[in-house]
Design a protein around this motif. Sequence first.
Motif, PDB file in Angstrom:
ATOM      1  N   LYS A 158     -10.653 -18.352  13.416  1.00  0.00           N
ATOM      2  CA  LYS A 158      -9.885 -19.362  13.592  1.00  0.00           C
ATOM      3  C   LYS A 158      -8.738 -20.379  12.915  1.00  0.00           C
ATOM      4  O   LYS A 158      -8.119 -20.569  13.147  1.00  0.00           O
ATOM      5  N   ASN A 159      -9.926 -20.531  11.265  1.00  0.00           N
ATOM      6  CA  ASN A 159      -9.381 -21.622  10.951  1.00  0.00           C
ATOM      7  C   ASN A 159      -9.381 -21.614   9.920  1.00  0.00           C
ATOM      8  O   ASN A 159     -10.059 -22.168   8.431  1.00  0.00           O
TER       9      ASN A 159
ATOM     10  N   ILE B 262     -15.901 -20.206  16.129  1.00  0.00           N
ATOM     11  CA  ILE B 262     -14.653 -19.698  14.818  1.00  0.00           C
ATOM     12  C   ILE B 262     -14.039 -18.876  14.959  1.00  0.00           C
ATOM     13  O   ILE B 262     -13.086 -18.023  14.217  1.00  0.00           O
TER      14      ILE B 262
END
Length: 217
Positions: A103-104, A145
């Motif tokens: 996600k990051n 994440i």
Amino acid sequence: MTSESFRPLTTLLHRRAASTLSTTTTNTLRSRIHFATRPNPTLPRRRIKVHPPPPGPPTKDPISVLTAAQIKALDPSGSRAELFSRNNPQAIRPGDIVYVRRKNGEPFSGVLLNIRRRGIDTSILLRDQLTKLGVEMWLKVYSPIIDSINLVQSKEKMARRAKLYYMRKLKHDFGPVRGIVSDWVRKSYAAKKGVDKAGQSAGQKGQKEQKAKKAKK
């Protein structure tokens, strides 16, 4: 005459000094001892409340219960646990090509070298080549994440080892997996697009049939 009179004078003096010292010490200790007395013996004795011991844990292994609760919170569907389960024949094994979306950050793909199963800290080691340089990355399976973990290509034969660190050598290195991953992403996107189009066409067809029924009424 007694035998005491024939003993040396120093011995008699020592005995008398020792007896005098012991008597003085005993009297001093007795004078220092104080017995606790109640100020008013007629009053009832105060009862001290004794609390029961705290209840024991509901299980003999609370760490495993806590780990299971954490895994359930981070993986409600259980798909990731099933993806790396030893009992699943379709699970990801060392030697497979894995594609991980984060996600990051940018997605990372590579050959799976090792699976470190440690409950909530389960992680995988992926290896790839970027500009002819070997790159490895540890990724947490249950990390929030991590968006998705996908199996791109399975190894033809199951590896006999659980840790494929020998693939770091030049003659055993798999090389870059960018081409294989690109083809898989393209095919999966096309399949997803086809499913979406089929769903849209089915929805439009259903709407047309409903309008035709209403028109007949």
